[in-house]
Design an enzyme around this catalytic site. Structure first.
Site, PDB file in Angstrom:
ATOM      1  N   LYS A  23     -17.300  69.129  40.511  1.00 14.06           N
ATOM      2  CA  LYS A  23     -17.847  68.776  39.188  1.00 14.06           C
ATOM      3  C   LYS A  23     -19.287  68.269  39.250  1.00 14.06           C
ATOM      4  CE  LYS A  23     -15.883  69.767  36.325  1.00 14.06           C
ATOM      5  NZ  LYS A  23     -15.847  71.200  35.882  1.00 14.06           N
ATOM      6  N   LYS A  25     -19.279  79.607  48.152  1.00 11.03           N
ATOM      7  CA  LYS A  25     -19.291  78.200  47.724  1.00 11.03           C
ATOM      8  C   LYS A  25     -18.246  77.392  48.476  1.00 11.03           C
ATOM      9  CE  LYS A  25     -15.975  77.460  44.054  1.00 11.03           C
ATOM     10  NZ  LYS A  25     -15.668  76.914  42.760  1.00 11.03           N
ATOM     11  N   HIS A  50     -16.610  73.031  48.596  1.00 12.69           N
ATOM     12  CA  HIS A  50     -16.664  71.607  48.242  1.00 12.69           C
ATOM     13  C   HIS A  50     -16.519  70.730  49.492  1.00 12.69           C
ATOM     14  CE1 HIS A  50     -16.757  72.348  44.038  1.00 12.69           C
ATOM     15  NE2 HIS A  50     -15.503  72.644  43.874  1.00 12.69           N
ATOM     16  N   SER A  89     -16.155  63.637  34.731  1.00 14.44           N
ATOM     17  CA  SER A  89     -15.946  65.081  34.681  1.00 14.44           C
ATOM     18  C   SER A  89     -14.752  65.507  35.540  1.00 14.44           C
ATOM     19  CB  SER A  89     -17.221  65.791  35.148  1.00 14.44           C
ATOM     20  OG  SER A  89     -17.125  67.170  34.927  1.00 14.44           O
ATOM     21  N   TYR A 140     -28.422  67.378  39.957  1.00 12.93           N
ATOM     22  CA  TYR A 140     -27.922  67.835  38.660  1.00 12.93           C
ATOM     23  C   TYR A 140     -28.829  67.337  37.525  1.00 12.93           C
ATOM     24  CZ  TYR A 140     -24.334  68.453  34.963  1.00 12.93           C
ATOM     25  OH  TYR A 140     -23.638  68.824  33.828  1.00 12.93           O
ATOM     26  N   ASP A 148     -24.825  76.118  26.687  1.00 18.66           N
ATOM     27  CA  ASP A 148     -24.191  76.815  25.557  1.00 18.66           C
ATOM     28  C   ASP A 148     -23.934  78.291  25.841  1.00 18.66           C
ATOM     29  OD1 ASP A 148     -24.083  74.487  24.121  1.00 18.66           O
ATOM     30  OD2 ASP A 148     -25.904  74.870  22.961  1.00 18.66           O
ATOM     31  N   MET A 150     -23.557  79.661  28.892  1.00 17.33           N
ATOM     32  CA  MET A 150     -22.510  79.756  29.916  1.00 17.33           C
ATOM     33  C   MET A 150     -21.129  79.418  29.346  1.00 17.33           C
ATOM     34  SD  MET A 150     -24.206  78.458  33.501  1.00 17.33           S
ATOM     35  CE  MET A 150     -22.610  78.450  34.297  1.00 17.33           C
ATOM     36  N   PHE A 198     -13.077  73.853  30.682  1.00  9.35           N
ATOM     37  CA  PHE A 198     -13.668  73.828  32.023  1.00  9.35           C
ATOM     38  C   PHE A 198     -15.126  73.372  31.908  1.00  9.35           C
ATOM     39  CE2 PHE A 198     -16.362  75.894  35.203  1.00  9.35           C
ATOM     40  CZ  PHE A 198     -15.833  75.319  36.346  1.00  9.35           C
TER      41      PHE A 198
END
Length: 310
Positions: A61, A121, A123, A153, A208, A245, A247, A270
């Site tokens: 997240k 990807k 995590h 999140s 981010y 918006d 995405m 999501f």
């Protein structure tokens, strides 16, 4: 050929299976991971990276899907049509994914089947990344998000993601997150581990909050790291198609392709808010004091400056 994953009878069986077999976590080298991931650990650990791979690494997240779409569009020179070739979870294999009983390949199998250059990807905290990524000196983009917004999140994500255990109440989750007893472990260990590794390898450490505040300059920085010189026109296309918006309405990016027994988006979308500072709507005053004390203990002297509001 018809996609077996869309067969209604099979979907019903899978839904029943997941209902009767709730997901389990297992502690592995001090990190909570899905039991299914631990079952294929050797396969993951022995994964063979290629020199032209690009790995996106994040704590859950922290903007993973967002970065996937940005990098994919950069590598495609802004070709939006080609970026819509498949859902994000198909075009960017998730290394530690073992989706059984879903009729899908594991992350490693999906990655092995892709032609180069591959976008992948994970995590994983830095210590669990397969060694071949370091041996091949692969380019890695790490996205870090402030801990408070990450916590909020992640809580809502665990509520809707049926592949992870139920997070319990907000209070319970708040304590679990601070103690690092959530899937993929401690946020603190994760970001500090990657931060310390960034100067030893080809790692771009992105925030981010910077992506929210200055998306175009961050996209340009990412493109430069990847050896791409984008025209202003392509930069504008990449920026536009990776806004929240756009995405959120993109079926290839919003995970709407997954059945509700995997991601139940009636519980929480999501793509929920994509904002900086939403934690203020959830943290109690007392929780914020506790969090700040713990944060200071764990992050003092590390040298990473996170912003919790813009």
């Amino acid at each position: 050929m018809e996609n077996p994953a869309m067969d209604p009878e099979l979907l019903q069986k899978l839904a029943q299976h997941m209902e009767h077999h709730p997901p389990k976590m297992e502690e592995f080298q001090g990190v909570l991971l899905p039991e299914s991931t631990c079952q294929i650990w050797d396969q993951i650990h022995n994964f063979q990276a290629r020199e032209d791979d690009i790995l996106i690494a994040t704590y859950p997240k922290a903007g993973t899907t967002w970065m996937q779409e940005i990098v994919d569009l950069i590598m495609l020179d802004g070709d939006v049509e080609r970026s819509m070739r498949a859902p994000c979870f198909i075009k960017v294999p998730f290394l530690e994914l073992n989706p059984k009983p879903m009729p899908m390949q594991s992350g490693v199998e999906a990655a092995d089947a892709l032609e180069s250059p591959r976008l992948l990807k994970t995590h994983f905290p830095v210590d669990l990344v397969p060694p071949s990524f370091w041996e091949k000196n692969v380019k890695i983009i790490y996205v870090a998000r402030n801990a408070k917004d990450c916590l909020v999140s992640y809580y809502f994500f665990q509520k809707m993601n049926k592949g992870l255990p139920d997070p319990g109440t907000w209070d319970e989750y708040f304590s679990a997150f601070l103690a690092g007893k959530v899937p993929w472990g401690s946020w603190f260990d994760h970001v500090t581990g990657w931060w310390k590794a960034k100067d030893k390898h080809q790692i771009l450490f992105a925030f981010y909050e910077d992506l929210i505040e200055n998306p175009k300059s961050e996209i340009r920085k990412i493109a430069k790291f990847l050896g791409k010189d984008l025209t202003e026109e392509i930069l504008d296309i990449v920026h536009h198609h990776t806004t929240f918006d756009i995405m959120k309405d993109n079926p290839m990016a919003n995970f709407s392709a997954l059945p509700s027994f995997v991601f139940d988006q009636s519980v929480s979308n999501f793509m929920r808010k994509g904002k900086v500072g939403d934690w203020k709507n959830h943290f109690l005053v007392a929780q914020n004091i506790v969090f700040d004390e713990e944060y200071k203990k764990k992050m003092e002297g590390i040298g990473i400056n996170f912003r919790t509001e813009l």
